[in-house]
Design a protein around this motif. Structure first.
Motif, PDB file in Angstrom:
ATOM      1  N   HIS A  54       0.841  -1.198   0.000  1.00 28.42           N
ATOM      2  CA  HIS A  54       0.000   0.000   0.000  1.00 28.42           C
ATOM      3  C   HIS A  54       0.878   1.251   0.000  1.00 28.42           C
ATOM      4  O   HIS A  54       0.935   1.984   1.000  1.00 28.42           O
ATOM      5  CB  HIS A  54      -0.937  -0.010   1.217  1.00 28.42           C
ATOM      6  N   PRO A  55       1.573   1.515  -1.097  1.00 25.67           N
ATOM      7  CA  PRO A  55       2.494   2.666  -1.141  1.00 25.67           C
ATOM      8  C   PRO A  55       1.777   4.000  -1.054  1.00 25.67           C
ATOM      9  O   PRO A  55       2.409   5.022  -0.768  1.00 25.67           O
ATOM     10  CB  PRO A  55       3.194   2.498  -2.496  1.00 25.67           C
ATOM     11  N   GLU A  56       0.466   4.005  -1.288  1.00 22.30           N
ATOM     12  CA  GLU A  56      -0.281   5.262  -1.272  1.00 22.30           C
ATOM     13  C   GLU A  56      -0.716   5.693   0.128  1.00 22.30           C
ATOM     14  O   GLU A  56      -1.165   6.826   0.324  1.00 22.30           O
ATOM     15  CB  GLU A  56      -1.533   5.125  -2.157  1.00 22.30           C
ATOM     16  N   VAL A  57      -0.580   4.825   1.112  1.00 21.23           N
ATOM     17  CA  VAL A  57      -1.074   5.115   2.457  1.00 21.23           C
ATOM     18  C   VAL A  57      -0.057   5.973   3.207  1.00 21.23           C
ATOM     19  O   VAL A  57       1.110   5.588   3.371  1.00 21.23           O
ATOM     20  CB  VAL A  57      -1.334   3.809   3.239  1.00 21.23           C
ATOM     21  N   ALA A  58      -0.501   7.139   3.680  1.00 20.00           N
ATOM     22  CA  ALA A  58       0.358   8.025   4.468  1.00 20.00           C
ATOM     23  C   ALA A  58       0.615   7.406   5.838  1.00 20.00           C
ATOM     24  O   ALA A  58      -0.260   6.756   6.411  1.00 20.00           O
ATOM     25  CB  ALA A  58      -0.293   9.391   4.617  1.00 20.00           C
ATOM     26  N   VAL A  59       1.822   7.625   6.371  1.00 20.38           N
ATOM     27  CA  VAL A  59       2.234   6.978   7.618  1.00 20.38           C
ATOM     28  C   VAL A  59       2.772   8.019   8.595  1.00 20.38           C
ATOM     29  O   VAL A  59       3.541   8.903   8.211  1.00 20.38           O
ATOM     30  CB  VAL A  59       3.319   5.908   7.364  1.00 20.38           C
ATOM     31  N   ALA A  60       2.353   7.901   9.857  1.00 22.40           N
ATOM     32  CA  ALA A  60       2.958   8.650  10.957  1.00 22.40           C
ATOM     33  C   ALA A  60       3.515   7.640  11.945  1.00 22.40           C
ATOM     34  O   ALA A  60       2.787   6.766  12.415  1.00 22.40           O
ATOM     35  CB  ALA A  60       1.930   9.553  11.638  1.00 22.40           C
ATOM     36  N   GLU A  61       4.807   7.743  12.239  1.00 23.67           N
ATOM     37  CA  GLU A  61       5.448   6.817  13.166  1.00 23.67           C
ATOM     38  C   GLU A  61       5.613   7.479  14.528  1.00 23.67           C
ATOM     39  O   GLU A  61       6.018   8.639  14.626  1.00 23.67           O
ATOM     40  CB  GLU A  61       6.814   6.381  12.622  1.00 23.67           C
ATOM     41  N   VAL A  62       5.280   6.747  15.586  1.00 28.55           N
ATOM     42  CA  VAL A  62       5.346   7.256  16.950  1.00 28.55           C
ATOM     43  C   VAL A  62       6.358   6.433  17.726  1.00 28.55           C
ATOM     44  O   VAL A  62       6.269   5.202  17.787  1.00 28.55           O
ATOM     45  CB  VAL A  62       3.967   7.200  17.639  1.00 28.55           C
ATOM     46  N   ALA A  63       7.325   7.110  18.345  1.00 30.19           N
ATOM     47  CA  ALA A  63       8.401   6.419  19.043  1.00 30.19           C
ATOM     48  C   ALA A  63       7.875   5.639  20.236  1.00 30.19           C
ATOM     49  O   ALA A  63       6.933   6.049  20.920  1.00 30.19           O
ATOM     50  CB  ALA A  63       9.446   7.429  19.511  1.00 30.19           C
ATOM     51  N   ALA A  64       8.490   4.491  20.485  1.00 32.24           N
ATOM     52  CA  ALA A  64       8.175   3.709  21.674  1.00 32.24           C
ATOM     53  C   ALA A  64       8.619   4.475  22.911  1.00 32.24           C
ATOM     54  O   ALA A  64       9.715   5.039  22.950  1.00 32.24           O
ATOM     55  CB  ALA A  64       8.884   2.356  21.604  1.00 32.24           C
ATOM     56  N   LEU A  65       7.748   4.517  23.914  1.00 34.10           N
ATOM     57  CA  LEU A  65       8.052   5.216  25.160  1.00 34.10           C
ATOM     58  C   LEU A  65       8.502   4.214  26.225  1.00 34.10           C
ATOM     59  O   LEU A  65       8.123   3.043  26.182  1.00 34.10           O
ATOM     60  CB  LEU A  65       6.823   5.983  25.642  1.00 34.10           C
ATOM     61  N   PRO A  66       9.277   4.665  27.204  1.00 37.64           N
ATOM     62  CA  PRO A  66       9.759   3.727  28.232  1.00 37.64           C
ATOM     63  C   PRO A  66       8.673   3.222  29.167  1.00 37.64           C
ATOM     64  O   PRO A  66       8.847   2.200  29.826  1.00 37.64           O
ATOM     65  CB  PRO A  66      10.801   4.557  28.997  1.00 37.64           C
ATOM     66  N   GLY A  67       7.527   3.925  29.258  1.00 41.24           N
ATOM     67  CA  GLY A  67       6.450   3.511  30.151  1.00 41.24           C
ATOM     68  C   GLY A  67       5.095   3.911  29.603  1.00 41.24           C
ATOM     69  O   GLY A  67       4.982   4.469  28.518  1.00 41.24           O
ATOM     70  N   ASP A  68       4.043   3.598  30.372  1.00 39.47           N
ATOM     71  CA  ASP A  68       2.686   3.929  29.967  1.00 39.47           C
ATOM     72  C   ASP A  68       2.434   5.429  30.112  1.00 39.47           C
ATOM     73  O   ASP A  68       3.039   6.106  30.949  1.00 39.47           O
ATOM     74  CB  ASP A  68       1.660   3.174  30.820  1.00 39.47           C
ATOM     75  N   VAL A  69       1.513   5.934  29.304  1.00 39.24           N
ATOM     76  CA  VAL A  69       1.075   7.322  29.418  1.00 39.24           C
ATOM     77  C   VAL A  69       0.031   7.398  30.527  1.00 39.24           C
ATOM     78  O   VAL A  69      -0.955   6.653  30.518  1.00 39.24           O
ATOM     79  CB  VAL A  69       0.477   7.811  28.082  1.00 39.24           C
ATOM     80  N   HIS A  70       0.244   8.277  31.494  1.00 35.74           N
ATOM     81  CA  HIS A  70      -0.656   8.326  32.641  1.00 35.74           C
ATOM     82  C   HIS A  70      -1.102   9.738  33.003  1.00 35.74           C
ATOM     83  O   HIS A  70      -1.716   9.947  34.042  1.00 35.74           O
ATOM     84  CB  HIS A  70       0.019   7.686  33.863  1.00 35.74           C
ATOM     85  N   ASP A  71      -0.793  10.748  32.169  1.00 32.73           N
ATOM     86  CA  ASP A  71      -1.236  12.101  32.469  1.00 32.73           C
ATOM     87  C   ASP A  71      -1.330  12.908  31.181  1.00 32.73           C
ATOM     88  O   ASP A  71      -0.981  12.437  30.092  1.00 32.73           O
ATOM     89  CB  ASP A  71      -0.295  12.777  33.474  1.00 32.73           C
ATOM     90  N   LEU A  72      -1.812  14.165  31.317  1.00 27.72           N
ATOM     91  CA  LEU A  72      -1.984  15.015  30.150  1.00 27.72           C
ATOM     92  C   LEU A  72      -0.653  15.352  29.480  1.00 27.72           C
ATOM     93  O   LEU A  72      -0.587  15.488  28.258  1.00 27.72           O
ATOM     94  CB  LEU A  72      -2.704  16.301  30.551  1.00 27.72           C
ATOM     95  N   ALA A  73       0.405  15.481  30.276  1.00 28.43           N
ATOM     96  CA  ALA A  73       1.714  15.763  29.689  1.00 28.43           C
ATOM     97  C   ALA A  73       2.142  14.633  28.752  1.00 28.43           C
ATOM     98  O   ALA A  73       2.690  14.872  27.673  1.00 28.43           O
ATOM     99  CB  ALA A  73       2.754  15.962  30.801  1.00 28.43           C
ATOM    100  N   GLY A  74       1.866  13.398  29.164  1.00 24.68           N
ATOM    101  CA  GLY A  74       2.187  12.262  28.309  1.00 24.68           C
ATOM    102  C   GLY A  74       1.367  12.258  27.028  1.00 24.68           C
ATOM    103  O   GLY A  74       1.883  11.950  25.952  1.00 24.68           O
ATOM    104  N   LEU A  75       0.081  12.608  27.146  1.00 27.63           N
ATOM    105  CA  LEU A  75      -0.770  12.667  25.951  1.00 27.63           C
ATOM    106  C   LEU A  75      -0.311  13.778  25.010  1.00 27.63           C
ATOM    107  O   LEU A  75      -0.345  13.618  23.787  1.00 27.63           O
ATOM    108  CB  LEU A  75      -2.228  12.885  26.355  1.00 27.63           C
ATOM    109  N   ARG A  76       0.115  14.906  25.565  1.00 32.91           N
ATOM    110  CA  ARG A  76       0.632  15.984  24.715  1.00 32.91           C
ATOM    111  C   ARG A  76       1.906  15.533  24.000  1.00 32.91           C
ATOM    112  O   ARG A  76       2.106  15.857  22.818  1.00 32.91           O
ATOM    113  CB  ARG A  76       0.911  17.226  25.556  1.00 32.91           C
ATOM    114  N   ALA A  77       2.750  14.791  24.712  1.00 31.67           N
ATOM    115  CA  ALA A  77       3.978  14.295  24.087  1.00 31.67           C
ATOM    116  C   ALA A  77       3.667  13.340  22.935  1.00 31.67           C
ATOM    117  O   ALA A  77       4.302  13.396  21.872  1.00 31.67           O
ATOM    118  CB  ALA A  77       4.856  13.600  25.136  1.00 31.67           C
ATOM    119  N   ILE A  78       2.670  12.480  23.136  1.00 31.72           N
ATOM    120  CA  ILE A  78       2.253  11.583  22.047  1.00 31.72           C
ATOM    121  C   ILE A  78       1.715  12.402  20.878  1.00 31.72           C
ATOM    122  O   ILE A  78       2.003  12.106  19.706  1.00 31.72           O
ATOM    123  CB  ILE A  78       1.180  10.596  22.544  1.00 31.72           C
TER     124      ILE A  78
END
Length: 462
Positions: free
Chosen positions: A426-450
């Motif tokens: 599927h070469p036509e599909v646009a992709v956004a890659e998100v880096a693996a984080l060291p832990g779970d997201v547990h607050d708004l700051a984490g969601l903003r970082a994502i």
């Protein structure tokens, strides 16, 4: 190429422009879909936080048994009513969040489309209680019902949907039709017939036309179940057509230009295989695909050092060999200690610098060069034991770091091959890659970082 894409090259998939998608006032619904356990809930929440921060009035509809979304947004709990997230929003933006309660949503449909007495009879019926709590496809159907309700209210200019964690992502598209067909199908119409005929004639019709089915049901589940089903069908008689109508209306809403699907996956073969299947299904159903969000992608800030070179350097250290040095440095081993203040070669990575430091320490403290004694004498024998111990410790630590780096580079290469297989299909599909984080997201700051990583579209270190 669609509005939400940026071109980056012939051999690289187009980059998904997340901010452009969220800022577009024509985008009214974003559906995050994909296999279970790939980060759909976190992606949906991060998109909501970022959209509100950019001025949109957004609501996030999630189906999240772990309730992580509420905790991340600082809300005590989420339920079937949208709740405002007070600390999010800028320039007129707002964020609301809610968690689907499928039984409560089903109850709301009954209360809205039946008179008071009939509604009470339906809600108290044992078969209805079982159907509304766990019938196959009910959760997916009710998610679409709630989406339709939110869109009809027009209180928000952006609705972000976190689809149910089905075994197959395709259940999200199929279940509403299946449940609608069941509630408006031949089986239900046959069960309705006795009630419409009435009295003993109705029971005679049922006994003649459905003796085999009722006998089987009675053996498997008991005679009382059939009575509950008949009572339920009689009470729901006037509502069955509405289920099919609303399911069809919601399906058309998902095909409308204001809707954008984001397929969420991890860089793993099974997840991307299902993502590819879902991309093909969306195309077959004429549903607008915005792109692929590839979560938990590994990167490295030292990717100039390959896995092979890192492993070779680790083996040299462990075997007492000489770590590779830059051109012109080999002679230093015979010229005494390393001159202080020597500049590192351009483009050196931290891992390479660590390896060179270990080699320099071993060279400077070797018996050939000696170590300064207490009186400034070069007496190697006075410190030989201590120096050997220190050098061995440094070598072991450095070798361990090099092996960890090699493992990371191997993971990166494996993920790249997996992504390339998807891209080749599927070469036509646009992709956004998100880096693996060291832990779970547990607050708004984490969601903003994502959200920032989603907007950047490439993993950290890439």
């Amino acid at each position: 190429m669609s509005e939400g894409e940026d071109t980056v090259g012939m051999d690289t998939p187009p980059r998904l422009a997340v901010d452009r998608l969220l800022d577009d006032p024509e985008t009214r619904i974003v559906v995050c879909c994909g296999a279970g356990g790939v980060g759909k809930t976190t992606t949906a929440a991060a998109l909501g936080v970022r959209a509100a921060g950019r001025g949109r009035k957004a609501v996030v509809l999630t189906i999240d048994p772990a309730r992580r979304l509420a905790q991340s947004m600082g809300i005590d709990s989420l339920d079937n009513t949208p709740r405002k997230v007070e600390t999010v929003g800028a320039g007129g933006g707002e964020l609301h969040a809610m968690m689907l309660d499928m039984k409560r949503t089903f109850d709301e449909i009954v209360e809205a489309h039946a008179d008071g007495e009939r509604a009470r009879a339906i809600l108290a019926n044992p078969f209805y209680q079982s159907l509304s709590a766990g019938f196959a496809g009910t959760q997916e159907y009710m998610a679409m019902e709630k989406l339709g309700q939110l869109r009809a209210r027009d209180d928000w200019d952006l609705i972000i949907v976190d689809t149910p964690p089905s075994r197959s992502a395709l259940d999200f598209l199929d279940a509403p039709k299946r449940l609608g067909s069941f509630l408006d199908g031949k089986f239900i119409r046959v069960l309705m017939a006795p009630a419409k005929v009435g009295g003993r004639a109705g029971m005679k019709f049922l006994n003649v036309g459905m003796s085999m089915m009722t006998g089987t049901l009675s053996k498997l589940m008991g005679a009382s179940l059939l009575k509950d089903v008949q009572t339920f069908v009689a009470a729901m008689d006037t509502m069955f057509g509405g289920f099919r109508t609303r399911a069809d209306a919601t399906f058309r809403l998902l095909q409308a230009p204001g809707t954008a699907f984001l397929v969420v996956a991890a860089p793993e073969p099974d997840a991307l295989r299902e993502a590819a299947y879902f991309v093909e299904r969306l195309a077959a159903e004429n549903m607008p695909l915005a792109g692929l969000v590839l979560n938990r992608v590994h990167g490295s800030g030292a990717d100039q050092l390959s896995a092979e070179r890192a492993l070779a350097a680790a083996e040299n250290l462990e075997e007492g060999g000489i770590v590779d040095q830059e051109s012109g440095k080999a002679g230093l081993r015979d010229s005494g200690a390393e001159p202080t203040g020597t500049a590192e070669p351009a483009g050196s990575t931290q891992t390479e610098r660590t390896a060179r430091t270990a080699q320099t320490t071993r060279t400077a403290n070797s018996p050939e060069t000696g170590s300064p004694g207490p009186e400034g004498d070069t007496e190697a024998g006075n410190t030989e034991s201590g120096v050997a111990t220190d050098t061995a410790v440094v070598d072991r630590i450095t070798a361990g770091l090099l092996r960890l780096h090699a493992e990371r580079m191997q993971v990166i290469a494996r993920e790249q091959r997996t992504r390339d297989r998807f891209t080749s299909l599927h070469p036509e599909v646009a992709v956004a890659e998100v880096a693996a984080l060291p832990g779970d997201v547990h607050d708004l700051a984490g969601l903003r970082a994502i959200g920032e990583r989603l907007a950047a579209g490439v993993p950290a270190g890439a």
